[in-house]
Design an enzyme around this catalytic site. Structure first.
Site, short mmCIF file in Angstrom:
data_model
loop_
_atom_site.label_atom_id
_atom_site.label_comp_id
_atom_site.label_asym_id
_atom_site.label_seq_id
_atom_site.Cartn_x
_atom_site.Cartn_y
_atom_site.Cartn_z
N LYS A 142 39.37 33.60 35.13
CA LYS A 142 39.96 33.41 36.46
C LYS A 142 39.30 32.22 37.16
O LYS A 142 39.97 31.40 37.79
CB LYS A 142 39.80 34.69 37.30
CG LYS A 142 40.74 35.79 36.82
CD LYS A 142 40.40 37.17 37.36
CE LYS A 142 41.31 38.20 36.68
NZ LYS A 142 40.98 39.59 37.02
N GLN A 182 36.98 42.82 40.67
CA GLN A 182 37.28 43.04 39.25
C GLN A 182 37.14 44.52 38.90
O GLN A 182 36.10 45.13 39.18
CB GLN A 182 36.35 42.17 38.38
CG GLN A 182 36.64 42.24 36.89
CD GLN A 182 38.03 41.71 36.53
OE1 GLN A 182 38.45 40.66 36.99
NE2 GLN A 182 38.75 42.47 35.73
N ASP A 227 45.45 40.95 44.44
CA ASP A 227 45.87 41.82 43.34
C ASP A 227 47.10 42.65 43.73
O ASP A 227 47.67 43.35 42.90
CB ASP A 227 44.73 42.78 42.93
CG ASP A 227 44.04 42.32 41.66
OD1 ASP A 227 44.63 41.50 40.92
OD2 ASP A 227 42.92 42.80 41.39
#
Ligand code: NAD
Length: 307
Positions: free
Chosen positions: A54, A98, A121
């Site tokens: 990422k 994460q 997200d």
């Protein structure tokens, strides 16, 4: 005729380039580049690889990334405090925590704490609600990017029968709503679904997001169907590999030399003979997900953008 391979990597590169151009345009006007804060708790090796990928994608697009690493023993309070400070920080546009978080941490409450405007997200109930309503908002990266690719390939969705296997918050459910938004007739299948093969055989668009290597057999696929394989599975068992990768000599060779090989939820070698088009694993949905994250981060900074 063998199925067309939907090259996720190539499509993702195009998305990354689109974001890079937009970021360059933003910064050329004297505005700061979008910024993504990535929070990694603990030292899970897979999570470290995901975070690294990422951060690399950020550097390709010009998005700035800020990594926050906490040790595996970090308390809920410490993680909450970090999220609160990132929410309050005007120089941060997107916050990505994460997953998975260590077992002692209540992941749901951490995700709920992220400001919906920075929730890249797309997992906050506010953003899930917008998706349910078909309104613009931050949406989960994997299904968003899959839709981006399906549209770019001109896959007919209006009136198509779509089956999504998997009902997770991050892939299955949002994928189903996005297909519905494009007027597909959608069925969500899951671990308690009866006659899954029969259901799959009706699908013009089949999305597998299960996490079970090679579960979807070639005979489950309707001739000409578009197959999107979201699953990423590591296989180390030679017997299993021989069964699910029978027509994939390169993969079997990889297993022999490296002791492990990646595969999807669909038996790719079998599906090639029936499907009209299919995403490979690796090189399919994986790169798309990261490109989707870049688009979300840009969108979090400039919600008026249409990408
Ligand atoms: P999850 O474990 O949260 O959900 C799996 C779903 O599969 C569940 O809803 C379950 O009902 C369903 N399922 C399990 N066994 C089944 C069975 N026997 N029959 C029918 N359905 C069954 O997983 P997830 O987070 O949605 O991820 C799914 C897969 O996609 C995993 O392999 C994951 O690694 C992968 N993934 C890939 C990307 C990517 O970027 N390519 C992104 C996210 C997830």
């Amino acid at each position: 005729m063998a199925a067309e391979i939907l090259d996720g990597k190539k499509h993702a590169d195009g998305m990354i380039e689109e974001v890079r151009a937009r970021v360059a345009e933003i910064t050329s006007r004297g505005k700061r580049a979008p910024a993504l804060a990535v929070v990694l708790v603990g030292d899970d090796p897979a999570s470290q690889v995901y975070v690294r990928n990422k951060v690399t994608a950020c550097s390709r697009t010009g998005i700035s990334s800020i990594e926050h690493r906490l040790n595996a023993g970090a308390t809920q309070g410490e993680i909450n405090t970090l999220v609160d400070s990132l929410n309050a920080d005007d120089s941060v546009d997107g916050i990505l925590v994460q997953l998975p978080l260590p077992r002692h941490v209540d992941a749901k409450s951490v995700l709920l704490r992220i400001s919906p405007a920075k929730d890249v997200d797309g997992l906050h109930p506010y953003n899930q609600g917008l998706l349910l309503q078909g309104a613009k908002g931050l949406r989960p990266c994997t299904p968003s990017a899959v839709m981006h690719m399906l549209k770019a390939h001109g896959v007919p969705m209006k009136g198509a029968r779509a089956v999504v296997i998997g009902r997770s918050e991050i892939v299955g459910k949002p994928m189903a709503f996005m297909l519905l938004e494009e007027h597909a007739t959608v069925t969500i299948a899951h671990s308690r679904t009866q006659d899954l093969p029969g259901l799959c055989r009706q699908a013009d668009i089949l999305v597998a997001a299960i996490g079970r290597p090679g579960m979807v057999e070639g005979s489950w696929i309707k001739p000409g169907a578009v197959v999107v394989d979201v699953g990423i599975n590591e296989v180390t068992d030679e017997l299993l590999a021989a069964k699910i990768m029978a027509n994939e000599p390169k993969k079997l060779e990889t297993l022999k030399t490296k002791g492990r090989v990646l595969c999807g939820d669909v038996r790719f070698g079998e599906a090639l003979h029936t499907a009209g088009s299919i995403t490979p694993v690796p090189g399919g949905v994986g790169p798309l997900t990261i490109a989707g994250l870049m688009m979300n981060t840009l969108f979090a900074q400039t919600p008026s953008l249409t990408l």
